[in-house]
Design a protein around this motif. Sequence first.
Motif, PDB file in Angstrom:
ATOM      1  N   ARG A   1       0.827  -1.212   0.000  1.00  0.00           N
ATOM      2  CA  ARG A   1       0.000   0.000   0.000  1.00  0.00           C
ATOM      3  C   ARG A   1       0.860   1.262   0.000  1.00  0.00           C
TER       4      ARG A   1
ATOM      5  N   ALA B   1       2.491   1.625  -3.439  1.00  0.00           N
ATOM      6  CA  ALA B   1       1.484   1.994  -4.430  1.00  0.00           C
ATOM      7  C   ALA B   1       1.075   3.453  -4.278  1.00  0.00           C
ATOM      8  N   GLN B   2       0.977   3.897  -3.050  1.00  0.00           N
ATOM      9  CA  GLN B   2       0.630   5.292  -2.787  1.00  0.00           C
ATOM     10  C   GLN B   2       1.718   6.214  -3.333  1.00  0.00           C
TER      11      GLN B   2
ATOM     12  N   LEU C   1      -0.656   4.698  -7.699  1.00  0.00           N
ATOM     13  CA  LEU C   1      -1.435   3.595  -8.263  1.00  0.00           C
ATOM     14  C   LEU C   1      -2.779   3.482  -7.544  1.00  0.00           C
ATOM     15  N   ALA C   2      -3.717   4.299  -7.970  1.00  0.00           N
ATOM     16  CA  ALA C   2      -5.028   4.376  -7.312  1.00  0.00           C
ATOM     17  C   ALA C   2      -5.754   3.045  -7.313  1.00  0.00           C
ATOM     18  N   GLY C   3      -5.606   2.260  -8.363  1.00  0.00           N
ATOM     19  CA  GLY C   3      -6.279   0.954  -8.439  1.00  0.00           C
ATOM     20  C   GLY C   3      -5.821   0.014  -7.351  1.00  0.00           C
ATOM     21  N   VAL C   4      -4.557   0.044  -7.012  1.00  0.00           N
ATOM     22  CA  VAL C   4      -4.045  -0.816  -5.937  1.00  0.00           C
ATOM     23  C   VAL C   4      -4.576  -0.313  -4.604  1.00  0.00           C
TER      24      VAL C   4
ATOM     25  N   ALA D   1      -7.342   1.085  -4.007  1.00  0.00           N
ATOM     26  CA  ALA D   1      -8.775   0.856  -3.879  1.00  0.00           C
ATOM     27  C   ALA D   1      -9.084  -0.553  -3.368  1.00  0.00           C
ATOM     28  N   VAL D   2      -8.132  -1.475  -3.472  1.00  0.00           N
ATOM     29  CA  VAL D   2      -8.341  -2.857  -3.024  1.00  0.00           C
ATOM     30  C   VAL D   2      -8.243  -2.897  -1.506  1.00  0.00           C
TER      31      VAL D   2
END
Length: 59
Positions: free
Chosen positions: A42, A45-46, A50-53, A55-56
């Motif tokens: 996380r 990704a931040q 990487l917004a899609g990651v 969001a999980v």
Amino acid sequence: MDMTDQETVLRIAQLNVEAMAMNEAALDDDLDEARFRAHLIRTAAQEMGLAGVLAVRTM
């Protein structure tokens, strides 16, 4: 391949390594390790946007 692209590919590859380690830890019932790996994923990704990651949902 330009240096920025190569760096991005390497960072995404590292995310994949962390995801595999997280899954292995979960399968081994080592939930503290799985949560630690999820946090690393996380955070990375931040930093990469990487917004899609993000969001999980994690454990």
